[in-house]
Each structure stands twice: as structure tokens, then as C-alpha cells.
Design an enzyme around this catalytic site. Structure first.
Site, short mmCIF file in Angstrom:
data_model
loop_
_atom_site.label_atom_id
_atom_site.label_comp_id
_atom_site.label_asym_id
_atom_site.label_seq_id
_atom_site.Cartn_x
_atom_site.Cartn_y
_atom_site.Cartn_z
N ARG A 19 20.98 38.96 91.03
CA ARG A 19 20.29 38.02 91.66
C ARG A 19 20.92 37.25 92.86
NH1 ARG A 19 16.15 36.59 88.80
NH2 ARG A 19 17.05 37.28 86.84
N GLU A 42 20.42 46.41 89.05
CA GLU A 42 19.24 45.83 89.24
C GLU A 42 19.39 44.67 90.12
OE1 GLU A 42 17.31 42.38 86.37
OE2 GLU A 42 18.36 43.88 85.41
N THR A 71 12.81 41.45 87.34
CA THR A 71 11.80 40.45 87.60
C THR A 71 10.63 41.11 87.91
OG1 THR A 71 13.77 38.95 88.14
CG2 THR A 71 11.64 38.05 88.00
N LYS A 131 14.88 45.16 76.46
CA LYS A 131 15.80 44.19 76.99
C LYS A 131 15.49 42.86 76.01
CE LYS A 131 16.03 40.89 80.88
NZ LYS A 131 15.56 40.54 82.48
N GLY A 161 23.44 35.13 79.20
CA GLY A 161 24.66 34.27 78.52
C GLY A 161 25.77 35.08 77.80
N GLY A 183 24.59 38.90 84.23
CA GLY A 183 23.87 38.29 85.44
C GLY A 183 25.12 37.28 86.25
#
Length: 212
Positions: A19, A42, A71, A131, A161, A183
Site C-alpha cells: 500500500r 499485491e 482493494t 482472505k 496486524g 501490510g
């Protein structure tokens, strides 16, 4: 792009969620992760010019890896991702039309689910796997309960997390998780190349230790 054969047992089952990735550094950062064993990349669509990054990565790395978008929340977004040649589509929610379109386009598809209703609907729509998001809300107890009613072969990837430690991963793996989406603890804008490489190594080592 036609989807290469997908066997999770042959992958490092950790999805790198990049991201905030920008086109100017997408190849360099992805190369670091690939060198450390990652095979699933991703780029969330709320990253700057995400479709450009995905298209660049697809052209540079070809079909040897699973490269695509996260997303993906609408049919229009899914179509735009598919047009880049991506072979991986990840969503934060379950949208039947998005899953069916992605599967029809030969993309490995992981829709986000948090309830049995969503999970079984995603499986029925042909999703590659699930997911489990956000896993902090579902928790280990909730995940165990959900896993107990799913078809045994269902691929489950908790996301949200997960840290680069055996303690963070092992309880979920013991409960039947197959891998994880990673992430900000793996990548966020502003990290140096060395920091990204260290993070990647730590996650891979933690996963392998937790897997035993």
C-alpha cells in the site's frame, strides 16, 4: 495473461501488500521481495497510480509470479485490473460479481470475508481462497470456529496486524491457516531498501519457524 499453475504448497504463502507503492520505485521494491522468496505481490488500488504500477510489474516480471491488485471493490475496478494483465485480485469484502469476473479472467482470487455467510458465498462463487479480514476482529477463537465448518481444502489467509514473529503466526497456522497477507509491518512508503529486505527476511523466517 494466462494464469500460471497455482499450488499454494509451492509458494511462500505470504502476500506482500504494498500500500502506497509508486510506479517510480515499484520494480525495485518488488525485486527485493522476490529475491527474499515472495511470489505474491499485491498493490492496493488506493495507492498512487496503482494501475500503472501493476502494469509495469506485470510487464517486468511476467507470469512467473502472482502480481495484481488489492482493494478491488467494484466491477469497474476489477475490469481495469484485469486489463493490466494482472493474475491476482484481492478484495477487502465479498462481492460476488467481482469474484466471478476475476475467476473467469483466470486470476487467483482472494475475497475478504469475516462471517460464515460470506465465506461460503465466496467459495460458491469460485474464489481461490479466503482472505480473513480483519483478523484482529475475528480473532483466533473466531477463526477456529469458522475454519471448523469450512470445507477442509479451503485456503485461508488471515490479514491485518500479523507481525514478523513466530508467536504472531503459529496460533493461526496451528488452527488451519495456510498463509497470511502482510501490510505495513512489511512495507510502507518511506522505508529504505535495506529495511524492506530485513522485514522480508524476518517474515519469511518467522513463517518457516511457525510452520515447523
Amino acid at each position: 495473461m494466462t494464469m500460471r499453475s497455482f499450488d499454494l504448497a509451492a509458494e511462500l504463502p505470504l502476500v506482500a501488500i504494498l500500500r502506497g507503492l509508486e510506479p517510480s520505485n515499484c520494480v525495485r521494491i518488488t525485486q527485493i521481495l522476490i529475491e527474499e522468496g515472495f511470489t505474491m505481490i499485491e498493490v492496493p488500488l488506493n495507492s498512487p497510480d496503482a494501475l500503472t504500477s501493476i502494469e509495469v510489474l506485470v510487464k517486468h516480471f511476467g507470469s512467473d509470479y502472482l502480481i495484481g491488485a488489492g482493494t478491488v471493490t467494484s466491477l469497474d475496478k476489477a475490469r481495469a485490473v484485469i486489463e493490466t494483465g494482472a493474475n491476482l485480485i484481492v478484495t477487502p469484502n465479498f462481492n460476488q460479481e467481482v469474484v466471478e469476473l476475476s475467476v473467469a479472467a483466470n486470476c487467483v482470487t482472494f475475497p475478504g470475508v469475516a462471517t460464515p455467510t460470506e465465506a461460503f458465498a465466496a467459495i460458491a462463487a469460485g474464489a481461490t481462497g479466503l482472505k480473513l479480514f480483519p483478523i484482529q476482529s475475528l480473532g483466533l477463537v473466531g477463526f477456529k470456529a469458522l475454519k471448523s465448518v469450512l470445507p477442509k481444502e479451503t485456503i485461508c489467509l488471515p490479514v491485518g496486524g500479523i507481525g514478523p514473529t513466530e508467536e504472531s503466526m503459529k496460533p493461526y497456522l496451528d488452527a488451519g491457516a495456510n498463509g497470511f497477507g502482510l501490510g505495513a509491518a512489511l512495507y510502507m512508503p518511506g522505508l529504505t531498501d535495506d529495511e524492506i529486505r530485513v522485514n522480508a527476511k524476518q517474515f519469511k523466517q518467522a513463517f518457516e519457524s511457525a510452520k515447523g
